[in-house]
Design a protein around this motif. Sequence first.
Motif, PDB file in Angstrom:
ATOM      1  N   MET A   1       0.835  -1.197   0.000  1.00  0.00           N
ATOM      2  CA  MET A   1       0.000   0.000   0.000  1.00  0.00           C
ATOM      3  C   MET A   1       0.873   1.252   0.000  1.00  0.00           C
ATOM      4  SD  MET A   1      -1.549  -0.384   3.810  1.00  0.00           S
ATOM      5  CE  MET A   1      -2.083   1.241   4.266  1.00  0.00           C
TER       6      MET A   1
ATOM      7  N   GLU B   1     -11.731   6.546  -6.446  1.00  0.00           N
ATOM      8  CA  GLU B   1     -11.914   5.376  -7.319  1.00  0.00           C
ATOM      9  C   GLU B   1     -12.327   4.163  -6.517  1.00  0.00           C
ATOM     10  OE1 GLU B   1      -8.297   4.869  -9.471  1.00  0.00           O
ATOM     11  OE2 GLU B   1      -8.622   6.699 -10.619  1.00  0.00           O
ATOM     12  N   THR B   2     -11.900   4.143  -5.277  1.00  0.00           N
ATOM     13  CA  THR B   2     -12.303   3.066  -4.394  1.00  0.00           C
ATOM     14  C   THR B   2     -12.482   3.611  -2.985  1.00  0.00           C
ATOM     15  OG1 THR B   2     -11.768   0.857  -3.600  1.00  0.00           O
ATOM     16  CG2 THR B   2      -9.930   2.378  -3.848  1.00  0.00           C
ATOM     17  N   TYR B   3     -13.272   2.897  -2.204  1.00  0.00           N
ATOM     18  CA  TYR B   3     -13.484   3.282  -0.817  1.00  0.00           C
ATOM     19  C   TYR B   3     -13.098   2.093   0.051  1.00  0.00           C
ATOM     20  CZ  TYR B   3     -16.155   7.176  -2.691  1.00  0.00           C
ATOM     21  OH  TYR B   3     -16.534   8.314  -3.363  1.00  0.00           O
TER      22      TYR B   3
ATOM     23  N   LYS C   1      -6.362  12.992   1.309  1.00  0.00           N
ATOM     24  CA  LYS C   1      -6.121  12.725   2.718  1.00  0.00           C
ATOM     25  C   LYS C   1      -7.368  12.351   3.505  1.00  0.00           C
ATOM     26  CE  LYS C   1      -1.785  13.283   3.584  1.00  0.00           C
ATOM     27  NZ  LYS C   1      -1.060  12.068   4.003  1.00  0.00           N
TER      28      LYS C   1
ATOM     29  N   THR D   1      -1.195   4.375   9.355  1.00  0.00           N
ATOM     30  CA  THR D   1       0.028   4.517   8.562  1.00  0.00           C
ATOM     31  C   THR D   1       0.177   5.935   8.015  1.00  0.00           C
ATOM     32  OG1 THR D   1      -1.110   3.819   6.557  1.00  0.00           O
ATOM     33  CG2 THR D   1       0.031   2.115   7.779  1.00  0.00           C
ATOM     34  N   GLY D   2      -0.778   6.796   8.304  1.00  0.00           N
ATOM     35  CA  GLY D   2      -0.672   8.182   7.861  1.00  0.00           C
ATOM     36  C   GLY D   2      -1.107   8.409   6.425  1.00  0.00           C
ATOM     37  N   GLU D   3      -1.739   7.399   5.809  1.00  0.00           N
ATOM     38  CA  GLU D   3      -2.165   7.581   4.426  1.00  0.00           C
ATOM     39  C   GLU D   3      -3.375   8.515   4.349  1.00  0.00           C
ATOM     40  OE1 GLU D   3      -1.859   3.943   2.333  1.00  0.00           O
ATOM     41  OE2 GLU D   3      -2.653   4.772   0.476  1.00  0.00           O
TER      42      GLU D   3
ATOM     43  N   GLU E   1     -13.208  -1.003   2.421  1.00  0.00           N
ATOM     44  CA  GLU E   1     -14.368  -1.884   2.557  1.00  0.00           C
ATOM     45  C   GLU E   1     -14.801  -2.047   4.008  1.00  0.00           C
ATOM     46  OE1 GLU E   1     -11.363  -2.983   1.719  1.00  0.00           O
ATOM     47  OE2 GLU E   1     -10.960  -4.131   3.537  1.00  0.00           O
ATOM     48  N   SER E   2     -13.983  -1.572   4.941  1.00  0.00           N
ATOM     49  CA  SER E   2     -14.361  -1.737   6.338  1.00  0.00           C
ATOM     50  C   SER E   2     -13.763  -0.626   7.183  1.00  0.00           C
ATOM     51  CB  SER E   2     -13.845  -3.077   6.856  1.00  0.00           C
ATOM     52  OG  SER E   2     -12.435  -3.084   6.802  1.00  0.00           O
TER      53      SER E   2
ATOM     54  N   ARG F   1      -8.199  -0.298  -9.760  1.00  0.00           N
ATOM     55  CA  ARG F   1      -9.280  -0.664 -10.671  1.00  0.00           C
ATOM     56  C   ARG F   1      -9.000  -1.958 -11.438  1.00  0.00           C
ATOM     57  NH1 ARG F   1     -13.881   2.253 -12.689  1.00  0.00           N
ATOM     58  NH2 ARG F   1     -13.767   3.259 -10.685  1.00  0.00           N
TER      59      ARG F   1
ATOM     60  N   ARG G   1       1.476   3.692   1.985  1.00  0.00           N
ATOM     61  CA  ARG G   1       2.376   3.888   3.126  1.00  0.00           C
ATOM     62  C   ARG G   1       2.876   2.534   3.606  1.00  0.00           C
ATOM     63  NH1 ARG G   1       2.564   9.693   4.029  1.00  0.00           N
ATOM     64  NH2 ARG G   1       1.344  10.097   2.165  1.00  0.00           N
TER      65      ARG G   1
ATOM     66  N   LEU H   1      -6.466   1.293   9.460  1.00  0.00           N
ATOM     67  CA  LEU H   1      -5.113   0.965   8.997  1.00  0.00           C
ATOM     68  C   LEU H   1      -4.529   2.127   8.204  1.00  0.00           C
ATOM     69  CD1 LEU H   1      -2.986  -1.344   8.710  1.00  0.00           C
ATOM     70  CD2 LEU H   1      -4.087  -1.908   6.568  1.00  0.00           C
ATOM     71  N   LEU H   2      -5.349   2.695   7.309  1.00  0.00           N
ATOM     72  CA  LEU H   2      -4.893   3.836   6.510  1.00  0.00           C
ATOM     73  C   LEU H   2      -4.535   5.007   7.414  1.00  0.00           C
ATOM     74  CD1 LEU H   2      -7.462   3.797   3.566  1.00  0.00           C
ATOM     75  CD2 LEU H   2      -5.094   3.081   3.493  1.00  0.00           C
TER      76      LEU H   2
ATOM     77  N   LYS I   1     -10.048  -1.225   7.750  1.00  0.00           N
ATOM     78  CA  LYS I   1      -9.149  -0.776   6.688  1.00  0.00           C
ATOM     79  C   LYS I   1      -8.888   0.728   6.816  1.00  0.00           C
ATOM     80  CE  LYS I   1      -7.437  -1.503   2.421  1.00  0.00           C
ATOM     81  NZ  LYS I   1      -8.389  -2.194   1.571  1.00  0.00           N
TER      82      LYS I   1
ATOM     83  N   ASN J   1     -16.968   2.352   2.319  1.00  0.00           N
ATOM     84  CA  ASN J   1     -18.102   2.351   1.380  1.00  0.00           C
ATOM     85  C   ASN J   1     -19.401   1.987   2.083  1.00  0.00           C
ATOM     86  OD1 ASN J   1     -19.202  -0.323   0.699  1.00  0.00           O
ATOM     87  ND2 ASN J   1     -17.146  -0.787  -0.051  1.00  0.00           N
TER      88      ASN J   1
ATOM     89  N   THR K   1     -14.348  -0.648  -4.863  1.00  0.00           N
ATOM     90  CA  THR K   1     -15.780  -0.616  -4.572  1.00  0.00           C
ATOM     91  C   THR K   1     -16.601  -1.064  -5.789  1.00  0.00           C
ATOM     92  OG1 THR K   1     -15.271   1.265  -3.176  1.00  0.00           O
ATOM     93  CG2 THR K   1     -17.582   0.858  -3.634  1.00  0.00           C
TER      94      THR K   1
ATOM     95  N   ARG L   1      -7.306   8.160  -3.126  1.00  0.00           N
ATOM     96  CA  ARG L   1      -7.380   7.457  -4.407  1.00  0.00           C
ATOM     97  C   ARG L   1      -8.379   8.102  -5.358  1.00  0.00           C
ATOM     98  NH1 ARG L   1      -5.619   2.194  -3.842  1.00  0.00           N
ATOM     99  NH2 ARG L   1      -3.536   2.547  -3.027  1.00  0.00           N
TER     100      ARG L   1
END
Lengths: 293, 387
Positions: free
Chosen positions: A125, B234-236, B175, B249-251, B238-239, A153, A127, B245-246, B242, B180, A236, B231
């Motif tokens: 990922m 484009e995606t979210y 940031k 890690t500072g994402e 899923e939980s 994607r 980070r 976790l992001l 997650k 989702n 998603t 991102r």
Amino acid sequence: MEKIKKFIYIIPFFLYITFFFLYGLYYVFMTSFGYNRILTKSYFTLEYYREVIYSKEFYESLIYTIKINSIASIFAFILTIGVLFLVFISKRRGYFHTKFFQRVIEAPVFVPYLVSAYGVLLLLMRRGILNKILFKIGIISSIDDFVILTNDRYGVGIILTYVWKALPFMTMMTLPIVFRIDKKWDSLGKIYNLSDITFFKKIVFPLVFPTLSISFFIVLTYLFASFETPYILGVTHPRVLSVLVFDTYTKGSLDMRGKIMVMNILISSISLLFGGVMCLVLKFFTKFEEREW
Amino acid sequence: MGKKIKLFTLSLLVLSALAGCKKEENKDVNIYMWGGSKEINKFMDDVVTPKVLEKDGINLKRVPIVDIKDVVNKLIIEKQAGKKNGVIDILWVNGENFKALKDAKVLEENILAKVENKDLLKESTTVKDFGETINGLEVPFGEAQFNFIYNTKNGKIPFTGWETLTEYVKKNPGKFTYPNANNFTGSAFVRNIVIDMLGYDNIQKMTPEEFKQNLNLVWNYLNEIEPYLWRKGETYPESEGKLDLLYSTGEVNVTMGYTINKVNSKIESKEYPDTSQSFLLNKGTLFNNHYLAIPKNAQNKSGALIVINELISPEMQLLKQEPKNWGDFNILDMRKLTPETVKKFFDLNKSGKIPSPEELQEKRVMELTPDKLKVIEEGWIENVGKN
């Protein structure tokens, strides 16, 4: 007598299957046809099948699933041949301890998919670990330069995990054969003065090919219904079929059950179809194998 | 004759003693609850179970489940099949699942009145669950309020409502994100935005059609900020896990969740930087209670009532609220407790990482009804998730 014996051997397995699977299958089938309904009265209907077959979402997911699985399986197939060749050469020339090397390659087989998916996530990922290392040693100038490999994607993260899991499996299935062939046919190679590469190409590869293709189909079938990896590493939208079913199951109301069961049946049928192809391939190759060995 | 009577009474005595024994035997209480959180499981197994065994001699068995919906289905099917001796004695439930159980009439009635500690409860917790009247079918167990978590190292509170959220994401592209809407937490975030934009009272007045129409405003808004999300939307995640976790890690800069003490628990377990702090929206965030209920076909209803009574006792609620255990907020009315207990509850809030009780009380909005929730979730997937 022999037949009865075979039948007796099969009984424990058969009982197990009946207890744990057949009822489930029966339930799934009946629900998909409109029986066992929790809400309203149950009666025979093909409504759920119609709904699923005409839904765009289902097709998108189906195509996406097949795309990802085929790419992963084909990659794993090609890479396995490479790995087999490397191990074969290293064994012949005595580069390093082959047994140990074999263990290392096969190790990922014993890691559950859930764990490996999280592993890939933590490693790749934005980070993640790899990114931090690259940044520290100055290969990339900013953490955001790192290419997106997870939750993308095109499913790169999913495919990487699948390959990482399937490659060792395929190797495990075929490596013992490679060694056996080498032992048996070594003298022939010497007589004709074959180089390592030609020996691998002309003798090892054709003999390994049947087992390799069967493991290819096993992987393909298995991945078709696998859930954890695309759930953790996917996007998603689009979603693979198993994730689509899971989302509909957990979010949808009780009257969605029929539709979900139809999707389950379709997933199982497609898996079965792969299984059928595998069976045919197996039959086709055993004819050859018997002749050649 | 005398001998006969003697024998008769003796045999009666023996019989009644046997019957008594048999009644005593059922000391097992099965509690079915979502098993997805390590903190909650540990609290139930290591704190609650030994306590009720010691105090009431009850053998509490926690049965973990993936989704409470499975249990809802099980109970409904069991009712259809006429099964009398069910295996579930207590279940942990709220919201749409409670509505489903209530509609199917599979819950034991008037359990609230039979619990001794009911007098200590906050009255507001016993009236409605996600807009559905409770009627004594459930006993409140804990209190949750949606809150956001950010790292104070990155400056002031990032946003206080949907307008300021727009500014924030445009200033800090990539940031911020939210799970989702198929996910419980993601759905709650979207609901918060819906309420923030449309106003709780306005939503209550809308017909389902009007509500659907008005939601377009929200979808436009979410699509407008999408390019500035993690991102680029484009995606979210899923939980909630997650997203956590992001965040760790500072994402991303902000995470969220329903447990008020989440930030304290996560700092304690060293998952979050200890400069993390939680905050609410100005117009308030969603607030709900979670409940305990007893199915009609439970085998040990008396045992279940004892356990429920134990779980809502001040002592147990205090243990539950400790960040190192679970961190879940209590449902007790502080005015009805002894000053020492109140002080203990107060001391738990001292870390300063979470909003004060007054702020929590002031900035809260009620949950929407399950049918509106469904419209929101489906709408999000159609209009935002698929883009």
